[in-house]
Design a protein around this motif. Structure first.
Motif, short mmCIF file in Angstrom:
data_model
loop_
_atom_site.label_atom_id
_atom_site.label_comp_id
_atom_site.label_asym_id
_atom_site.label_seq_id
_atom_site.Cartn_x
_atom_site.Cartn_y
_atom_site.Cartn_z
N GLU A 173 0.99 -0.83 -0.57
CA GLU A 173 -0.02 -0.94 0.10
C GLU A 173 0.63 1.22 0.08
OE1 GLU A 173 -3.26 2.44 -0.06
OE2 GLU A 173 -3.22 0.35 -0.98
N LEU B 137 -2.10 1.36 -10.31
CA LEU B 137 -0.94 0.12 -10.66
C LEU B 137 -1.24 0.46 -11.81
CD1 LEU B 137 -3.26 -2.86 -8.48
CD2 LEU B 137 -0.73 -1.69 -7.98
N ARG C 6 2.26 1.93 -3.42
CA ARG C 6 1.43 2.36 -4.33
C ARG C 6 1.02 3.75 -4.17
NH1 ARG C 6 -1.00 -3.03 -4.27
NH2 ARG C 6 -2.53 -2.57 -2.21
N ASP D 264 2.34 -4.60 -12.44
CA ASP D 264 1.48 -4.48 -10.80
C ASP D 264 0.84 -5.12 -10.31
OD1 ASP D 264 3.28 -2.69 -9.53
OD2 ASP D 264 2.37 -0.63 -10.46
#
Length: 260
Positions: A132, A142, A135, A146
């Motif tokens: 998280e 993403l 990201r 990913d």
């Protein structure tokens, strides 16, 4: 015994870092975070001496708290401050210029940071925390690779690949199955919970991705020729070696990963 949790701010080390950062004037805190990230980048051998994984994860989360999609980290810092658990060290302005270097530092310490959990649930939560943060620091979205990585992680955990899966994704799933086990409890644990054929697939995958030194080491460990504790030295050398090797291979041989 110290406190150590899967939240970026749940360890004693992270809380100590917040206290130290609070000693800096508010307009100097971003510079202090940058200093830490540059230290990780330029002198990675100082890990465990001049900087520690929980500090770097906390620092990355402070940067993430200023970015789009990072509200959850800002709210966590706010909650800590409101409950007098930690000083309010939120930055006064967004820090997008720190996002890239923060993500590099985060990925460097991700492996060592995740080694502390032997409970499967905690290990999964720790991986989710890193994912998280990564990201958010990457911009919140993403990309196609990913998604491939996440699908390979799930398939590796299941141990089954759908028929017709491209070879590169099969290799990635095989590697991540053993790698994530090792991150949870060490290479010895990974060799114990994975059947030998799974480990051999991971060894082949390491060679496929060009990580030949680590492949040889794991093979020696599988054959009982070397201690498992040293596994993390070759596999965690540099910034996110498996991720970089995966992206390099996918760029060179896109059809191996189902890409045009």
């Amino acid at each position: 015994m110290g406190t150590f949790g899967t939240d970026p701010f749940s360890s004693d080390g992270a809380m100590d870092f917040l206290e130290e950062l609070a000693e800096q004037p508010p307009d100097g805190r971003a510079a202090e975070l940058e200093r830490l990230f540059l230290l990780v980048r330029n002198q990675p051998d100082l890990l465990g001496r001049e900087f520690f994984p929980d500090e770097v994860v906390a620092a990355a989360a402070i940067v993430a708290a200023t970015l789009p999609f990072g509200r959850q980290f800002s709210e966590r810092l706010e909650s800590l401050a409101e409950n007098d658990l930690a000083p309010d060290v939120r930055l006064g302005a967004p820090a997008p210029r720190l996002a890239s270097i923060a993500r590099e530092a985060l990925l460097f310490v991700a492996g060592p940071w995740q080694q502390g959990w032997v409970d499967d649930t905690d290990a999964a939560e720790a991986r989710d925390t890193i994912a998280e943060l990564s990201r958010v620091l990457a911009g919140g979205g993403l990309d196609e690779l990913d998604h491939i990585w996440n699908e390979a992680t799930d398939s590796g955990a299941d141990g089954e690949m759908p028929e017709g899966t491209p070879p590169g994704i099969e290799h990635l799933a095989s590697l991540l199955r053993v790698y994530n086990s090792a991150m949870s409890g060490g290479l010895g644990f990974a060799l114990e919970v994975n059947e030998p054929f799974h480990v051999r697939r991971a060894i082949n995958a390491l060679r496929y991705f060009g990580l030949t030194e680590t492949a040889s080491f794991v093979e020696e460990a599988l054959n009982g020729e070397s201690p498992g504790d040293a596994f993390f030295a070759p596999v965690d050398h540099g910034i996110d070696p498996i991720g970089r090797a995966f992206r390099t291979k996918a760029a060179e041989f896109p059809t191996d990963f189902g890409r045009a």
